[in-house]
Design a protein around this motif. Structure first.
Motif, PDB file in Angstrom:
ATOM      1  N   GLU A  65      -5.811  57.470  -1.158  1.00  0.00           N
ATOM      2  CA  GLU A  65      -5.745  58.709  -0.397  1.00  0.00           C
ATOM      3  C   GLU A  65      -5.510  58.457   1.087  1.00  0.00           C
ATOM      4  O   GLU A  65      -5.412  59.409   1.865  1.00  0.00           O
ATOM      5  N   HIS A  66      -5.416  57.205   1.474  1.00  0.00           N
ATOM      6  CA  HIS A  66      -5.297  56.864   2.890  1.00  0.00           C
ATOM      7  C   HIS A  66      -3.933  56.229   3.165  1.00  0.00           C
ATOM      8  O   HIS A  66      -3.623  55.142   2.657  1.00  0.00           O
ATOM      9  N   LEU A  67      -3.145  56.901   3.979  1.00  0.00           N
ATOM     10  CA  LEU A  67      -1.771  56.469   4.248  1.00  0.00           C
ATOM     11  C   LEU A  67      -1.719  55.029   4.738  1.00  0.00           C
ATOM     12  O   LEU A  67      -0.876  54.241   4.288  1.00  0.00           O
ATOM     13  N   ARG A  68      -2.596  54.661   5.645  1.00  0.00           N
ATOM     14  CA  ARG A  68      -2.506  53.337   6.262  1.00  0.00           C
ATOM     15  C   ARG A  68      -2.983  52.227   5.342  1.00  0.00           C
ATOM     16  O   ARG A  68      -2.881  51.052   5.687  1.00  0.00           O
ATOM     17  N   GLU A  69      -3.493  52.583   4.168  1.00  0.00           N
ATOM     18  CA  GLU A  69      -3.821  51.577   3.157  1.00  0.00           C
ATOM     19  C   GLU A  69      -2.658  51.353   2.187  1.00  0.00           C
ATOM     20  O   GLU A  69      -2.714  50.452   1.341  1.00  0.00           O
ATOM     21  N   GLY A  70      -1.605  52.153   2.301  1.00  0.00           N
ATOM     22  CA  GLY A  70      -0.519  52.089   1.329  1.00  0.00           C
ATOM     23  C   GLY A  70       0.368  50.870   1.509  1.00  0.00           C
ATOM     24  O   GLY A  70       0.873  50.623   2.603  1.00  0.00           O
ATOM     25  N   ASP A  71       0.550  50.119   0.417  1.00  0.00           N
ATOM     26  CA  ASP A  71       1.600  49.102   0.398  1.00  0.00           C
ATOM     27  C   ASP A  71       2.957  49.766   0.180  1.00  0.00           C
ATOM     28  O   ASP A  71       3.992  49.238   0.591  1.00  0.00           O
ATOM     29  N   LEU A  72       2.929  50.919  -0.478  1.00  0.00           N
ATOM     30  CA  LEU A  72       4.103  51.774  -0.625  1.00  0.00           C
ATOM     31  C   LEU A  72       3.697  53.184  -0.210  1.00  0.00           C
ATOM     32  O   LEU A  72       2.759  53.762  -0.760  1.00  0.00           O
TER      33      LEU A  72
ATOM     34  N   LYS B 273       7.440  54.896  12.028  1.00  0.00           N
ATOM     35  CA  LYS B 273       8.075  53.760  12.703  1.00  0.00           C
ATOM     36  C   LYS B 273       7.019  52.783  13.218  1.00  0.00           C
ATOM     37  O   LYS B 273       7.156  51.554  13.077  1.00  0.00           O
ATOM     38  N   SER B 274       5.937  53.329  13.798  1.00  0.00           N
ATOM     39  CA  SER B 274       4.896  52.455  14.351  1.00  0.00           C
ATOM     40  C   SER B 274       4.142  51.718  13.256  1.00  0.00           C
ATOM     41  O   SER B 274       3.761  50.554  13.425  1.00  0.00           O
ATOM     42  N   LEU B 275       3.946  52.388  12.102  1.00  0.00           N
ATOM     43  CA  LEU B 275       3.273  51.719  10.979  1.00  0.00           C
ATOM     44  C   LEU B 275       4.107  50.541  10.485  1.00  0.00           C
ATOM     45  O   LEU B 275       3.574  49.450  10.224  1.00  0.00           O
ATOM     46  N   LYS B 276       5.415  50.736  10.392  1.00  0.00           N
ATOM     47  CA  LYS B 276       6.302  49.672   9.928  1.00  0.00           C
ATOM     48  C   LYS B 276       6.297  48.499  10.908  1.00  0.00           C
ATOM     49  O   LYS B 276       6.385  47.327  10.497  1.00  0.00           O
TER      50      LYS B 276
ATOM     51  N   GLY C 132       5.468  44.646   6.047  1.00  0.00           N
ATOM     52  CA  GLY C 132       5.539  44.582   4.593  1.00  0.00           C
ATOM     53  C   GLY C 132       5.340  45.905   3.904  1.00  0.00           C
ATOM     54  O   GLY C 132       5.572  46.028   2.684  1.00  0.00           O
ATOM     55  N   THR C 133       4.929  46.927   4.622  1.00  0.00           N
ATOM     56  CA  THR C 133       4.750  48.254   4.024  1.00  0.00           C
ATOM     57  C   THR C 133       6.102  48.843   3.637  1.00  0.00           C
ATOM     58  O   THR C 133       7.027  48.871   4.452  1.00  0.00           O
ATOM     59  N   LEU C 134       6.215  49.306   2.402  1.00  0.00           N
ATOM     60  CA  LEU C 134       7.444  49.951   1.942  1.00  0.00           C
ATOM     61  C   LEU C 134       7.330  51.452   2.165  1.00  0.00           C
ATOM     62  O   LEU C 134       6.278  52.051   1.928  1.00  0.00           O
TER      63      LEU C 134
END
Length: 438
Positions: free
Chosen positions: A36-43, A67-70, A75-77
């Motif tokens: 449920e947490h965006l910043r934990e997503g590998d995808l 953009k900043s998360l990437k 490695g985040t898709l």
């Protein structure tokens, strides 16, 4: 297999919700589990809607923000699916270099392969339309379903080409799923504990009308009702022009069919309805409402209204308000008209100011809030049969829905989940009811 996190955000209609459920199933085979947490997503995957400009704008804002998360987590898709993906295709990869994959409405079956390629560093866009019935066979049933209520897609696409609507361009032409396969999915879901089935389609009641050799929608509803474990049936979304006498009769003689119907009018004025290419008049719409109430007097209607269609006059808008007074909708989804690229209405001159449109929307929504409050207050003291769906937000309570679809919260244990229980309604709120178990 190493477990990876999938964050999926769904925008738009019930069809997108159902597609997202299937996406989760497909990606389980690659080791993805939802978070449920965006910043934990590998995808990170957005399943998108383009029916209204505001929904599309939100998607673009989310993509820009990633953009900043990437940059922090290369490695985040990041992927985009659904109607915005279908509409914009390769342009999204060009506009957002940090985006890894774009998958359109007919290509969800390719998603596992595309994710594997993205994991290997290859970006890809797939937005081809599949116009034959094989497109209905290309993504799997939802595995391990654990909910009380489930969507079952019965048809896809739209042939109506309402002048304001982008759906035919991003979902393709109408096609009905095979009758036997629908029933097989319903029985499988019922065996997993599903008690309520929601039959789903862009124009669900036009099922079987395009010469595919399938029975009419009314017969499908009757067959689903014969599945013993299914306690309730609903369907969305219905087009008013396709409400046949046979389907109307179902509301009178199928107890499992809930007395709630989403029947979008969009406007109460005949000139506007013709300009929208809706295929019915105000008078025919009201005749359908009366016919449904004749067989099911307690039926509750929900609907959609568009305010500020190009060149809508004050008198024409007043006819929409008067239609609302006649129908007395249980709930209403209302929006200011927003032009969608490629539609006929986008070519019309629009001389209405934003201020006028917003003022009309405010009047319409205030009227609907009165109608909804009256509906909710009328429940107080009545006995309702509630299908308990899960825990409520408040500790010690569970939530479910009565026949109309209104949420009911009541004190009770999780053992009630999946049960039909009798509940006395003690209070009605703006969007829900409070009840006590009998």
């Amino acid at each position: 297999m190493q477990s990876k996190n999938l964050y999926i955000a769904t925008f738009g209609c019930q069809m997108n919700v159902n597609d997202s459920e299937r996406i989760v199933t497909m990606l389980q085979e690659l080791g993805y589990r939802t978070t449920e947490h965006l910043r934990e997503g590998d995808l990170v995957l957005f399943n998108t809607c383009t029916v209204r400009g505001g929904a599309e704008d939100k998607v673009h804002q989310h993509l820009a923000n990633l953009k900043s998360l990437k940059k922090k987590r290369p490695g985040t898709l990041i992927g985009i699916a659904g109607c915005v993906a279908q509409q914009e295709g390769d342009r999204l990869l060009a506009d957002y270099p940090w985006l890894d994959l774009v998958v359109g409405t007919h290509n969800l079956h390719l998603l596992p392969e595309m994710v594997r390629e993205a994991e290997a560093g290859r970006r890809r866009s797939e937005t081809d339309f599949l116009e034959n019935d094989t497109r209905l066979d290309l993504f799997p049933a939802i595995a391990g379903y654990r909910k009380v209520s489930a969507f079952v897609t019965v048809m896809q696409g739209c042939d109506n080409f309402c002048s304001y609507c982008i759906v035919p361009y991003v979902r393709g032409r109408e096609i009905s799923r095979r009758f036997d396969e629908i029933l097989r999915e319903v029985r499988e879901l019922a065996s997993q504990g599903v008690r309520e089935v929601v039959l789903l389609g862009q124009n669900v009641n036009s099922y079987g009308m395009k010469g595919e050799g399938e029975p009419p929608f009314s017969e499908l509803v009757r067959e689903v009702a014969r599945v013993p474990e299914v306690a309730r049936i609903r369907f969305v979304t219905s087009h008013p022009k396709d409400m046949s006498p046979e389907l109307i009769a179902c509301f009178g003689d199928i107890p499992k069919l809930c007395g709630a119907l989403h029947l979008p009018a969009q406007s109460g004025n005949n000139r506007i309805l013709a300009a929208m290419n809706r295929g019915y008049s105000r008078e025919r719409y009201l005749e359908t409402v009366r016919a449904l109430r004749a067989v099911r007097p307690d039926i509750k209607f929900t609907g959609d209204m568009i305010v500020g269609f190009p060149a809508e006059t004050e008198a024409e808008f007043e006819e929409t308000l008067s239609l609302m007074e006649e129908v007395r909708y249980f709930d209403l989804f209302s929006f200011v008209y927003s032009p969608r690229p490629g539609t006929k209405a986008a070519e019309l001159a629009d001389d209405l100011s934003k201020e006028v449109k917003l003022e009309r929307l405010d009047r319409l929504q205030k009227l609907q809030s009165i109608h909804s409050r009256v509906h909710n207050e009328s429940y107080t003291g009545t006995i309702q049969q509630v299908l308990v769906e899960g825990p409520a937000k408040r500790e010690g309570q569970v939530m479910g829905r009565c026949d109309s679809g209104r949420i009911v919260n009541l004190a009770g244990s999780p053992e009630l989940i999946g049960c039909l229980v009798n509940v006395r309604i003690v209070e009605g709120y703006a969007n829900s009811l409070l009840g006590e178990l009998l």
